[in-house]
Scaffold this active site. Structure first.
Site, PDB file in Angstrom:
ATOM      1  N   ASP A 135     -58.166  10.614  49.016  1.00 13.33           N
ATOM      2  CA  ASP A 135     -57.258  10.115  50.045  1.00 13.33           C
ATOM      3  C   ASP A 135     -58.094   9.642  51.232  1.00 13.33           C
ATOM      4  O   ASP A 135     -59.122  10.244  51.543  1.00 13.33           O
ATOM      5  CB  ASP A 135     -56.316  11.253  50.462  1.00 13.33           C
ATOM      6  CG  ASP A 135     -55.301  10.803  51.495  1.00 13.33           C
ATOM      7  OD1 ASP A 135     -54.711   9.745  51.300  1.00 13.33           O
ATOM      8  OD2 ASP A 135     -55.122  11.528  52.488  1.00 13.33           O
ATOM      9  N   ASP A 191     -49.511  13.599  48.908  1.00 11.33           N
ATOM     10  CA  ASP A 191     -50.596  13.802  47.936  1.00 11.33           C
ATOM     11  C   ASP A 191     -50.268  14.880  46.908  1.00 11.33           C
ATOM     12  O   ASP A 191     -50.957  14.996  45.891  1.00 11.33           O
ATOM     13  CB  ASP A 191     -51.886  14.206  48.667  1.00 11.33           C
ATOM     14  CG  ASP A 191     -52.349  13.149  49.652  1.00 11.33           C
ATOM     15  OD1 ASP A 191     -52.313  11.972  49.285  1.00 11.33           O
ATOM     16  OD2 ASP A 191     -52.729  13.517  50.775  1.00 11.33           O
ATOM     17  N   ASP A 226     -54.325  15.641  51.785  1.00 15.72           N
ATOM     18  CA  ASP A 226     -53.889  16.628  52.767  1.00 15.72           C
ATOM     19  C   ASP A 226     -52.410  16.549  53.092  1.00 15.72           C
ATOM     20  O   ASP A 226     -51.858  17.456  53.694  1.00 15.72           O
ATOM     21  CB  ASP A 226     -54.694  16.476  54.067  1.00 15.72           C
ATOM     22  CG  ASP A 226     -54.528  15.101  54.697  1.00 15.72           C
ATOM     23  OD1 ASP A 226     -53.921  14.225  54.050  1.00 15.72           O
ATOM     24  OD2 ASP A 226     -55.004  14.908  55.824  1.00 15.72           O
TER      25      ASP A 226
END
Length: 975
Positions: free
Chosen positions: A322, A672, A668
């Site tokens: 990410d 996700d 986070d």
């Protein structure tokens, strides 16, 4: 209503039959509640305790042992023995739902629990509100409305919402600018919206459903151990049947008391053989080794939530990272400033670079030559930029003593300006900014901002609006009225007639040439460097003015241009390069747009070798539209996937796994979570959401992507150590099998009684095997490519080595037994033929007493040989291929200590009377100990020869079984 984003406001209101001025009636609320359900995410079903208990026995080797125990117990009962003698975490998603909501019903506004909302309800939201359900905007009550939806989409900046219907095809969350998503937060403005989805029918609910649909997959090690267990079970079954069949001729021996009893006797031997062959300590030792790995990884700030994931890291081939909060700090900060230096020698624009990438008021300002400014506030433009940043601002920075971090309240861009004012500092401080460092963290958080707020009194404010794209505030100080403005550069520049010079503080006309230079800088900041830009300006106002109008926002004096971004973490570049050196591909996955993502990768510097991102960078929509073949090729080259929503991340993970990739996913946010759970190993950030952590296998306490690299290295080392103690345990157990099998084939007495076999397994399979887990990490562990996911734990060559070592262990044990009877000077010195016919001793004349076969010395010698040879074999497993001369025993003091402790325990049972009787052993003489050492030490020499062949591939031969199906089959994934 799934397509509310594409419908007009009137169509949505008509669909739910609601009057926007009165809201739903009580009757409608009841009907809608029955039709659409409650605004609550359903509770996930928990696993029953009895299933958790049974799961602990879900291992083939354990099942075989249980079956062997049941058979032994049944045989014991059949023989008349007594019973006594026969036995010696998606619930966190609820935290992101709002608790209350301001709802219009029956023509009146009231504050209700968010759980009472139903589709069709009219809800009012304002700054700081958490959105209670998915809602369609129907009216904006302020100049604009901005929402922070990073938790859902991963976007680094807040999103401006609007009323117009969306025309985008295949719209993702980021395209639905008229929808307020449940769990996101309003950071600016006030508006009304109609509820279109509650509970599971929200964006947050779809994430929950996606997580529940994801089944936990077995880790590569678990799969390979299962395969090895199946392979071992076939071998054991074959040997057991063989032992029983070859002894059919002895079933009728007089010593057994009949054919049936003889059959049962040899069946017991076959069962004992199965028990001896199974490395019953393997599951426990694997768990212990993984636990040791988690302890070491905890020191590296990697908190492991799932033990098997430790090993999975070692064979990771792709890391899907990410962007926001993982590769970047997720803290918007000003990185560049552009001001006009002077017009004396032609207009010259000056650039300043600002360091500091967090919400902490820490950082320095550097000029274009890289020199640090000692007192930035002495420069007129920087001083006025600090004033404007502090006063034309509605955000707050505060220090959280519990978390020991600085936190923000409000719009990210305004927070970045607050921090800029702190970094510029105040005029009149001779040692700026070091003087400010003497303050407490609480005082330091907004010291400079509070100073300017105390110097100027805010009189009037013109809020930001979409048409003006700017905000202004009227301030009063010492009978002087000043208006500070900030906004989009194109809006501010078009309203400026003058510009402030940085060299002397003079104000000069903003000529077309200077304007062109500033526009070029803006285009460079926003284009090539993908910075989010704001322009700052001021204007002297008539004395005593108490209000502002839009007409006042003209004839401004330009102060400067600031460029801000969500900065990359400093350590990310080296971490990604380390991954590449280890053969691990990194794919950046983000909800931001394509240009922003590519710019970040360029700033990181780890992707410089690509030059051009064409063919390496895709948006989620572009990737989905590719034909199947091109999509497969794109997966093998992809570096960036942008404009994604949660379903796309999960899709990417599945696609990579279908190509036999072992995927690690970092993240986070709530968005996700589905991908984290689906990935082979999900890695959450310590500062991330509870949902992401609960869906992950590992949490990075320091949010440092570099920690992933250290964890991968540790995972590889753990796998290597796992292979070593598997090799140790299997080769040792093969030795026990060979011992029992050879004794049965030769027709000699049992070399080891069951209690002695139990002792050997207890002392040799426990401590030394566990201590092998402390083997040091190889220096080149991150220089080799990841092992293939279908690579067997035990290859043909390794199994051949197991057989050679195991065969020697077994033969040495039998040799010790025969040596005592046939060659030992203080033994009976029987002819070998007599030893083979021991069972007929009582039925014929012999020149020796039959009681000699009950002597405890020969079995004690055998058991001691077996223990000592396995201790030497443990030393062999300090490394798979390196010689003991290269990696000496003292490189793993835990192993040395465990061997010493094991030998002390063994000596105790030999020489301490109650224990020696319990284990049917007796003290050994020095001559017997000498024979034990002579028989045991050659295992070192044999393995050194095998290691030599392994190291020198040119002369290494390949061992293959004729029956290929005897070896564990390679895993073939269903595609």
């Amino acid at each position: 209503m799934e397509d509310a984003y594409a419908r007009s406001v009137s169509e949505v209101l008509e669909f739910f039959g609601v009057d926007p001025t009165k809201g739903l009636t009580d009757i409608q609320v009841t009907q809608h509640a029955r039709l659409y359900g409650k605004n609550v995410l359903p509770q996930e079903k928990s696993t029953p305790f009895w299933k958790l208990v049974l799961k602990q026995f879900d291992d083939l080797l354990v099942k075989i042992l249980i079956a062997a125990a049941f058979i032994s117990f049944s045989l014991a009962l059949a023989n008349g023995e007594t019973v006594l003698s026969a036995f010696i975490e998606p619930s966190e998603l609820r935290a992101y739902q709002a608790d209350i909501a301001t709802v219009l019903r029956n023509g009146c506004f009231s504050i209700l629990p968010a759980t009472d909302l139903v589709p069709g309800d009219i809800v009012e939201v304002s700054v700081g509100c958490k959105i209670p359900a998915d809602m369609r905007m129907i009216e904006i009550l302020s100049d604009h409305l901005r929402v922070d939806q990073a938790i859902l989409t991963g976007e680094s900046c807040s999103v401006e919402k609007e009323l117009d219907a969306t025309t985008a095809t295949n719209a993702v969350y980021q395209d639905k600018t008229n929808i307020l998503f449940s769990g996101t937060t309003v950071v600016a403005g006030r508006a009304r919206a109609v509820v279109i989805g509650v509970g599971s029918n929200t964006a947050m609910g779809s994430i929950r459903d996606s997580m529940l649909m994801t089944e936990d997959e077995a880790t590569p090690l678990k799969k390979k151990l299962d395969e090895f267990g199946t392979f071992l079970a076939k071998i054991i079954a074959g040997i057991c049947v063989l032992v029983w069949v070859v002894n059919i001729g002895h079933f009728s021996d007089a010593a057994h008391g009949g054919f049936l009893r003889g059959a049962i006797h040899y069946f017991k031997i076959a069962v004992a053989l199965a028990v001896a062959a199974i490395p019953e300590g393997l599951p426990a030792v694997v768990t212990t080794c993984l636990a040791l790995g988690t302890k070491r990884m905890a020191r590296l700030n990697a908190i492991v939530r799932s033990l098997p994931s430790v090993e999975t890291l070692g064979c990771t081939t792709v890391i899907c990272s990410d962007k926001t909060g993982t590769l970047t700090t997720n803290m918007m900060s000003v990185s560049k400033i552009c001001v006009l230096h002077s017009v004396n020698n032609g207009p010259v624009a000056s650039e300043y670079v600002i360091s500091g990438t967090t919400y902490a008021p820490e950082g320095f300002i550097f000029d274009s030559l890289g020199a640090q400014l000692e007192i930035p506030a002495q420069l007129p433009c920087l001083l006025h930029i600090a004033m404007c940043s502090a006063l034309c601002n509605e955000s707050v920075i505060q220090y959280n003593p519990d978390k020991r971090i600085y936190e923000k309240i409000g719009e990210s861009t305004e927070v970045a300006l607050r921090l800029l004012a702190e970094k510029i500092g105040l005029p009149g401080f001779d040692t700026m900014p070091s003087a400010l460092n003497m303050l407490s963290k609480h005082e330091r958080a907004s010291y400079c901002n509070r100073y300017w707020e105390s110097q100027f009194k805010k009189v009037s404010v013109l809020e930001f609006s979409r048409d003006r794209k700017m905000m202004s505030v009227l301030c009063s100080r010492k009978q002087m009225e000043i208006m500070f403005s900030k906004g989009a550069p194109e809006s501010i520049l078009s309203r400026c007639n003058n510009i402030l010079c940085n060299d002397d503080g003079s104000t000069v006309p903003l000529s077309a040439h200077i304007r062109a230079q500033l526009e070029a800088k803006f285009n460079s900041f926003a284009g090539k460097e993908t910075l989010r830009c704001l322009a700052l300006a001021l204007k002297r106002m008539p004395m005593g003015q108490q209000s502002l109008s839009f007409d006042d926002e003209n004839d401004l004096t330009f102060i400067g241009l600031v460029g801000m971004l969500d900065p990359p973490r400093d350590e990310v570049r080296n971490a990604i390069l380390s991954c590449m050196n280890a053969g691990i591909r990194v794919i950046v996955v983000t909800g931001d747009n394509k240009t922003t993502a590519e710019s970040l990768c360029q700033k990181i510097g780890a992707f410089d070798h690509l030059g051009d991102f064409t063919g390496f960078s895709y948006t989620a929509s572009e990737f989905e539209e590719l034909p199947a073949l091109q999509k497969s090729v794109a997966l093998q080259r992809m570096t960036i996937l942008s404009r994604v929503e949660p379903s796309h991340k999960r899709m990417l993970v599945e696609a990579l796994q279908n190509q036999n990739e072992v995927v690690a996913m970092t993240g986070d946010g709530v968005n996700d979570a589905p991908a984290l759970k689906k990935a082979n190993i999900g890695i959450a950030m310590g500062s991330g959401t509870a949902v992401a952590k609960s869906a992950s296998d590992m949490v990075l306490a320091d949010d440092n992507f570099a920690t992933v690299v250290a964890a991968v290295a540790e995972g590889r080392a753990i796998y290597n150590n796992t292979k070593q103690f598997i090799r140790y345990m299997i080769s040792s157990n093969i030795g026990e099998v060979v011992c029992i099998f050879v004794a049965a084939m030769l027709g000699i007495p049992d070399t080891l009684v069951p209690v002695q076999l139990l002792w050997v397994n207890l002392v040799t399979d426990g401590l030394p095997a566990t201590a092998i887990g402390f083997n040091k990490q190889d220096s080149d562990v991150m220089k080799s490519k990841p092992r293939k996911v279908n690579e067997a734990v035990v290859s043909g060559w390794l199994f051949f080595r197991y057989l050679v070592i195991g065969a020697y262990v077994g033969l040495a044990t039998v040799a010790g037994f025969i040596w005592w009877f046939v060659y030992y000077d203080n033994g009976p010195k029987l002819p070998y033929n007599e030893l083979m016919n021991f069972d007929s001793c009582s039925t014929r004349e012999a020149n020796y007493p039959c009681s000699i076969f009950s002597d405890r010395h020969p079995s004690t010698v055998s058991m001691t040989v077996l223990v000592v040879v396995e201790m030497f074999n443990a030393l062999n497993n300090l490394s798979e291929n390196q010689s003991l001369l290269a990696i000496p025993p003292w490189s793993n003091l835990w192993l040395v200590g465990s061997i010493i402790f094991t030998m002390i325990l063994h000596i105790l049972i030999l020489y301490v009377q109650p224990l020696s009787a319990l284990f049917s052993v007796t003290p050994l003489s020095w001559a017997e100990w000498t024979a034990v050492l002579y028989l045991s030490f050659p295992v070192i020499i044999i393995d050194e020869i095998l290691k030599f062949f392994s190291r020198n591939s040119g002369i290494r031969f390949t061992f293959r079984f004729r029956r290929a199906d005897l070896l564990p089959k390679r895993e073939v994934r269903d595609k």
